[in-house]
Enzyme design. Structure first.
Site, PDB file in Angstrom:
ATOM      1  N   GLY A 122      40.831  45.516  45.427  1.00  0.00           N
ATOM      2  CA  GLY A 122      41.575  45.891  44.043  1.00  0.00           C
ATOM      3  C   GLY A 122      40.362  46.203  43.287  1.00  0.00           C
ATOM      4  CB  ALA A 123      37.289  48.055  43.669  1.00  0.00           C
ATOM      5  CB  ALA A 124      40.736  50.763  40.507  1.00  0.00           C
ATOM      6  N   GLY A 125      40.982  47.381  39.630  1.00  0.00           N
ATOM      7  CA  GLY A 125      41.726  46.660  38.759  1.00  0.00           C
ATOM      8  C   GLY A 125      40.871  46.028  37.763  1.00  0.00           C
ATOM      9  NE  ARG A 154      58.338  36.426  40.529  1.00  0.00           N
ATOM     10  CZ  ARG A 154      58.529  35.319  41.293  1.00  0.00           C
ATOM     11  NH1 ARG A 154      57.493  34.457  41.181  1.00  0.00           N
ATOM     12  NH2 ARG A 154      59.662  34.814  41.789  1.00  0.00           N
ATOM     13  CD  GLN A 190      42.914  43.223  51.915  1.00  0.00           C
ATOM     14  OE1 GLN A 190      42.658  42.183  51.223  1.00  0.00           O
ATOM     15  NE2 GLN A 190      43.451  44.426  51.112  1.00  0.00           N
ATOM     16  CB  THR A 250      40.347  36.218  43.287  1.00  0.00           C
ATOM     17  OG1 THR A 250      39.112  35.458  43.541  1.00  0.00           O
ATOM     18  CG2 THR A 250      40.646  36.191  42.019  1.00  0.00           C
ATOM     19  CG  ASP A 255      42.835  26.901  38.191  1.00  0.00           C
ATOM     20  OD1 ASP A 255      43.688  27.287  37.542  1.00  0.00           O
ATOM     21  OD2 ASP A 255      42.915  27.293  39.360  1.00  0.00           O
ATOM     22  CG  HIS A 286      45.155  29.514  41.237  1.00  0.00           C
ATOM     23  ND1 HIS A 286      44.659  29.392  39.976  1.00  0.00           N
ATOM     24  CD2 HIS A 286      45.817  30.741  40.995  1.00  0.00           C
ATOM     25  CE1 HIS A 286      44.849  30.153  39.114  1.00  0.00           C
ATOM     26  NE2 HIS A 286      45.378  31.260  39.693  1.00  0.00           N
TER      27      HIS A 286
HETATM   28  P1  NAI Z   1      45.247  44.407  38.427  1.00  0.00           P
HETATM   29  O1  NAI Z   1      46.578  44.765  38.641  1.00  0.00           O
HETATM   30  O2  NAI Z   1      44.676  44.789  37.260  1.00  0.00           O
HETATM   31  O3  NAI Z   1      44.390  44.905  39.761  1.00  0.00           O
HETATM   32  C1  NAI Z   1      44.837  44.574  41.060  1.00  0.00           C
HETATM   33  C2  NAI Z   1      44.319  45.904  42.000  1.00  0.00           C
HETATM   34  O4  NAI Z   1      44.448  45.731  43.360  1.00  0.00           O
HETATM   35  C3  NAI Z   1      44.900  47.308  41.608  1.00  0.00           C
HETATM   36  O5  NAI Z   1      44.062  48.098  41.119  1.00  0.00           O
HETATM   37  C4  NAI Z   1      45.634  47.669  42.939  1.00  0.00           C
HETATM   38  O6  NAI Z   1      45.690  48.875  43.233  1.00  0.00           O
HETATM   39  C5  NAI Z   1      44.885  46.977  43.675  1.00  0.00           C
HETATM   40  N1  NAI Z   1      45.577  46.712  45.068  1.00  0.00           N
HETATM   41  C6  NAI Z   1      46.813  46.387  45.617  1.00  0.00           C
HETATM   42  N2  NAI Z   1      47.147  46.292  46.489  1.00  0.00           N
HETATM   43  C7  NAI Z   1      45.985  46.497  47.418  1.00  0.00           C
HETATM   44  C8  NAI Z   1      45.507  46.597  48.756  1.00  0.00           C
HETATM   45  N3  NAI Z   1      46.369  46.397  49.764  1.00  0.00           N
HETATM   46  N4  NAI Z   1      43.951  46.879  49.034  1.00  0.00           N
HETATM   47  C9  NAI Z   1      43.268  47.055  47.838  1.00  0.00           C
HETATM   48  N5  NAI Z   1      43.701  46.941  46.615  1.00  0.00           N
HETATM   49  C10 NAI Z   1      44.721  46.870  46.484  1.00  0.00           C
HETATM   50  O7  NAI Z   1      45.025  42.888  38.479  1.00  0.00           O
HETATM   51  P2  NAI Z   1      43.955  41.919  38.146  1.00  0.00           P
HETATM   52  O8  NAI Z   1      43.978  41.467  36.973  1.00  0.00           O
HETATM   53  O9  NAI Z   1      42.423  42.445  38.544  1.00  0.00           O
HETATM   54  O10 NAI Z   1      43.995  40.657  39.262  1.00  0.00           O
HETATM   55  C11 NAI Z   1      44.118  40.583  40.385  1.00  0.00           C
HETATM   56  C12 NAI Z   1      44.830  39.472  41.142  1.00  0.00           C
HETATM   57  O11 NAI Z   1      44.069  38.308  41.073  1.00  0.00           O
HETATM   58  C13 NAI Z   1      46.210  39.395  40.668  1.00  0.00           C
HETATM   59  O12 NAI Z   1      46.915  38.848  41.871  1.00  0.00           O
HETATM   60  C14 NAI Z   1      46.075  37.930  39.945  1.00  0.00           C
HETATM   61  O13 NAI Z   1      47.449  37.293  40.024  1.00  0.00           O
HETATM   62  C15 NAI Z   1      45.074  37.192  40.455  1.00  0.00           C
HETATM   63  N6  NAI Z   1      44.318  36.165  39.692  1.00  0.00           N
HETATM   64  C16 NAI Z   1      43.881  34.967  40.333  1.00  0.00           C
HETATM   65  C17 NAI Z   1      43.224  34.095  39.420  1.00  0.00           C
HETATM   66  C18 NAI Z   1      42.829  32.845  40.392  1.00  0.00           C
HETATM   67  O14 NAI Z   1      42.112  32.071  39.501  1.00  0.00           O
HETATM   68  N7  NAI Z   1      42.921  32.599  41.428  1.00  0.00           N
HETATM   69  C19 NAI Z   1      43.031  34.159  38.048  1.00  0.00           C
HETATM   70  C20 NAI Z   1      43.576  35.716  37.631  1.00  0.00           C
HETATM   71  C21 NAI Z   1      44.161  36.538  38.317  1.00  0.00           C
END
Ligand code: NAI
Length: 328
Positions: free
Chosen positions: A11-14, A92, A112, A129, A159, A187
């Protein structure tokens, strides 16, 4: 100097990674004397954006960054990795049912898990994460039968940190005065942040608060729903704080947790505290020598036991749903 540690991040571009990658590269994960090599995984349409992030990593000229590779094939990107931070997940979207979300993420974390099983270094540690983090970690773990189960964790450190911040504000103390915070369970909004074993300057935190109504009606829901509050305020989900927590969890796992304290980590349950064996649930943990141990011997009153049981029941439901989908 030391050989680089290979760190995979998905998710490196996220948005989380826009904070996370720069901190890993700057030495915040493993210290200023340990070079790191980044292995960045994205889906094909996001690779161009990821190239831009890599340009910015180059432009930081971090002395600890020994190299960066990017790609969309987990078997190539995970080759020989020592640490894997699985951040990327399918969010979602409108109209998506819970089952759709679980299968979309199930596909990601089965692939993965299999790739890690095949190509990761023998000492690999995997931290999930991406949400639903506990169940995604369970899927990856189950699909990587040759990697010891204990190497799969999910993130509840955010958390944990949120709970510390709320308690510090309530009592007018600094965060450093608070020790032994615990998040139990999933979580999710069923998580149980526990003040009954927490200490403030060595005194019991719940006794110091002395207000069960605040604990039940204010503290617990504020911590559990903090993610939604941040989305409401910022328009997107917590990113810098999630990146920070991801770093802290992995750093403590590798380098050890502080003396006289513990941290919250979602780990495969060994049945401690009656938590169903095999599910990935958050516990109080200490770490040393690259391994965690669940803190033993804490007394749980009826209130705490009921809260933990509710979150564990939710994790069992998630496990059963992914089992039904054939993902584990
Ligand atoms: P984001 O949507 O900005 O980035 C996610 C990235 O993952 C996107 O660039 C997407 O192209 C990429 N991606 C999707 N499928 C993939 C795959 N098969 N292989 C590699 N990359 C893939 O989301 P953000 O804000 O960076 O959050 C990422 C995740 O972390 C979400 O699921 C979010 O709910 C979760 N999260 C978890 C927290 C925790 O405390 N455990 C706290 C905050 C977010």
């Amino acid at each position: 100097s030391a050989a680089p540690v290979k760190v995979a991040v998905t998710g490196a571009a996220g948005q989380i990674c826009y904070s996370l990658l720069f901190r890993i590269a700057s030495g915040a994960l493993l210290g200023p004397d340990q070079p790191v090599e980044l292995r960045l995984l994205e889906i094909t349409p996001a690779l161009k954006a990821l190239e831009g992030v890599v340009m910015e990593l180059d432009d930081c000229a971090f002395p600890t960054l020994a190299g960066v590779q990017i790609g969309d094939d987990p078997e190539k990107v995970f080759d020989g990795v020592n640490l894997a931070m699985l951040v990327g997940a399918r969010p979602r979207t409108a109209g998506m049912e819970r089952g759709d979300l679980l299968s979309a993420n199930g596909a990601i974390f089965t692939a993965q898990g299999k790739a890690l099983n095949k190509v990761a270094a023998s000492d690999v540690k995997v931290l999930v994460t991406g949400n639903p983090a506990n169940t995604n970690a369970l899927i990856a773990m189950t699909n990587a039968p040759d990697i010891p189960k204990e190497r799969f964790n999910a993130l509840t450190r955010l958390d944990h940190n949120r709970a510390i911040a709320q308690l510090a504000a309530k009592l007018g103390v600094t965060v450093s005065e608070i020790k032994k915070m615990t998040i139990w369970g999933n979580h999710s909004s069923t998580q149980y942040p526990d003040l009954f074993h927490c200490e403030v300057n060595g005194e019991n935190a719940a006794a110091k608060v002395n207000d069960q109504a605040w604990i039940e009606n204010d503290f617990i829901p504020t911590v559990a729903k903090r993610g939604a509050a941040i989305i409401a305020a910022r328009g997107s989900s917590s990113a810098a704080s999630a990146a920070n927590a991801t770093i802290e969890h992995m750093r403590d796992w590798v380098l050890g947790s502080p003396e006289g304290d513990w941290v919250s980590m979602a780990v495969p349950s060994d049945g401690s505290y009656g938590v169903t064996e095999g599910i990935i649930s958050s516990f109080p943990c200490t770490t040393a020598g690259g391994e965690y141990s669940i803190v033993q011997g804490l007394d749980l009153d009826d209130f705490s036991q009921a809260r933990i049981a509710a979150s564990v029941a939710e994790l069992e439901e998630e496990r059963d749903a992914v089992k039904e989908l054939g993902l584990i």
